[in-house]
Design an enzyme around this catalytic site. Structure first.
Site, short mmCIF file in Angstrom:
data_model
loop_
_atom_site.label_atom_id
_atom_site.label_comp_id
_atom_site.label_asym_id
_atom_site.label_seq_id
_atom_site.Cartn_x
_atom_site.Cartn_y
_atom_site.Cartn_z
N LYS A 52 0.68 -1.28 0.00
CA LYS A 52 0.10 -0.02 -0.01
C LYS A 52 0.96 1.30 0.03
CE LYS A 52 -0.35 -0.30 5.01
NZ LYS A 52 -1.35 -0.72 6.02
N ARG A 94 -11.17 0.26 14.83
CA ARG A 94 -10.93 1.01 13.69
C ARG A 94 -11.93 0.42 12.78
NH1 ARG A 94 -4.71 1.57 11.78
NH2 ARG A 94 -5.31 -0.48 10.83
N TYR A 127 17.69 28.76 10.71
CA TYR A 127 16.62 29.37 11.04
C TYR A 127 16.47 29.38 12.67
CZ TYR A 127 14.84 29.44 6.29
OH TYR A 127 14.58 29.78 5.10
N MET A 157 13.91 23.89 3.87
CA MET A 157 13.08 23.25 2.83
C MET A 157 14.08 22.46 2.29
SD MET A 157 10.71 24.89 -0.04
CE MET A 157 9.19 25.06 0.85
C1 LIG Z 1 -0.37 -2.00 6.60
C2 LIG Z 1 -1.17 -3.10 7.02
C3 LIG Z 1 -0.41 -4.25 7.16
C4 LIG Z 1 1.12 -4.26 7.28
O1 LIG Z 1 1.57 -3.49 8.49
P1 LIG Z 1 3.01 -3.62 8.75
O2 LIG Z 1 3.30 -3.07 10.05
O3 LIG Z 1 3.81 -2.55 7.85
O4 LIG Z 1 3.51 -5.06 8.61
C5 LIG Z 1 -1.09 -5.59 7.60
N1 LIG Z 1 -2.22 -5.54 7.85
C6 LIG Z 1 -3.26 -4.55 7.46
C7 LIG Z 1 -4.43 -4.38 7.57
C8 LIG Z 1 -2.74 -3.10 6.97
O5 LIG Z 1 -3.31 -2.01 6.85
#
Ligand SMILES: *Cc1c(COP(=O)(O)O)cnc(C)c1O
Length: 356
Positions: free
Chosen positions: A35, A130, A253, A301
């Site tokens: 993802k 969630r 800065y 930046m």
């Molecule tokens: C992102 C995600 C993972 C992977 O998580 P990591 O901590 O990067 O291994 C697994 N399951 C779900 C549902 C996720 O959203």
């Protein structure tokens, strides 16, 4: 010539890390989580190096379609399922597996015109609150889904809120065990933390993400020091300016760094607009010409300033590693009050990427 900042993506490290994940969960099949554009590494750049995986897990329809159009034929899992009923047209066309976490999705599945059965990940809320059905709903939701002609295989899925804590899985795992009692379906419960350290949660499919990219799921680089995982992304730049400070001089800065004695400072072409965290304080590790030193002064930046006291030989054009093999991304993240995940996902589009 472009600015000297660039990222390197190491394909061999990806393959190696996938093998380590597999080895950690030898009896499970592996969803490689790609993802967020493969955690900022670039999905189109990395997926082939992970093609030994059993499936890819992601969120965006666009990313799923990219994989199918690139020739990936094996499973693809939509971790958050579909966002609108119309998405089922694409799920059907591209043969995607989808998570189901809410009743409206079951209704949409019941009403959809599907050309073939869709495989489902039935998502249970482990206590994280969630996404997902309450554990006690598992049986009734399963029965509802099983009764639909358009549904193929059903797998039970959950995600844990506190798996980094050694006892963090005990209660949620029990809750899921109780809820799923008598449901003879496969399970997928394990992210990276569980893949590495919780064999009791492996079951049928694990879902490692961050460890494929060689960073720590706990945020502590030492936790993975003995796993053999290799960092996939390196962020490099060069020194483009030198300043000679006298005692009492300040840097950057807000004059956030003050020299106590005469000191050489290197100006590095990399700033927060490249993805380097602006909140990295004085003392954040940086490697110059192979020597460890530290950030001094506020991250700008387009530049950071570093102490050259430990590397008197360094000058204009010296190579700088912001993170990678020598400076673990987890250490930079920790100094900046975040996690490696956020840094790699935030690599800026303006940074050129070399794939090796
Ligand atoms: C992102 C995600 C993972 C992977 O998580 P990591 O901590 O990067 O291994 C697994 N399951 C779900 C549902 C996720 O959203």
């Amino acid at each position: 010539m472009s600015r000297p900042v660039f990222a390197t993506i190491d394909r061999q490290a990806l393959r190696h890390n996938l093998a380590i994940a597999r080895h950690a969960a030898p009896d499970a099949r592996v969803w490689s989580v790609v993802k967020a554009n493969a955690y900022g590494h670039g999905l189109s750049r990395v997926w082939e190096s992970l093609s030994e995986t059993d499936g890819f897990a992601l969120l965006n329809m666009e990313e799923a379609i990219l994989l199918r159009d690139s020739g990936w034929r094996k499973p693809i899992l939509l971790l958050e399922g579909f966002f609108y009923p119309e998405d089922l047209v694409l799920i059907d066309r591209y043969r995607l597996t989808t998570s189901v976490h809410s009743n409206w999705q079951i209704k949409a599945l019941a009403e959809a015109q599907l050309s073939a059965q869709v495989d489902i990940y039935l998502k249970i809320n482990s206590g994280m609150n969630r996404l997902g059905f309450r554990p006690e709903q598992a049986h009734s939701v399963y029965r509802k889904l099983r009764a639909l002609p358009g549904i193929g295989d059903i797998t039970l899925m959950a995600h844990f809120a506190d798996a980094e804590n050694p006892d963090g899985l005990v209660a949620p795992l029990q809750r899921i065990e109780r809820a799923a009692e008598g449901l003879a379906i496969p399970r997928s419960l394990s992210n990276s933390v569980c893949t590495l350290w919780h064999p009791e949660a492996h079951y049928d499919w694990v879902r490692p993400g961050i460890i494929l990219y060689g960073a720590s799921p706990s945020g502590d680089w030492q936790d993975i020091a003995s796993t053999g995982l290799k960092p996939v992304m390196t962020l490099n730049s060069e020194i483009i300016g030198i300043q000679q400070l006298s005692p009492g001089d300040s840097v950057g800065y807000g004059y956030r760094y003050h020299a106590q004695q005469a000191q050489r400072i290197g100006v590095v072409a990399c700033g927060y607009a490249d993805g380097y965290p602006r909140r990295a304080p004085n003392g954040t590790l940086v490697c110059v010409d192979g020597v460890m030193t530290q950030v001094v002064g506020t991250v700008s930046m387009d530049m950071i300033t570093v102490d050259l006291t430990p590397c008197p030989q360094a000058g204009i054009g010296s190579k700088v590693e912001l993170w990678g093999e020598q400076v673990k991304i987890d250490r930079v993240a920790k100094a900046a009050g975040t996690v490696g995940y956020e840094l790699m996902c935030a690599l800026a589009p303006r940074v050129p990427v070399k794939v090796i």
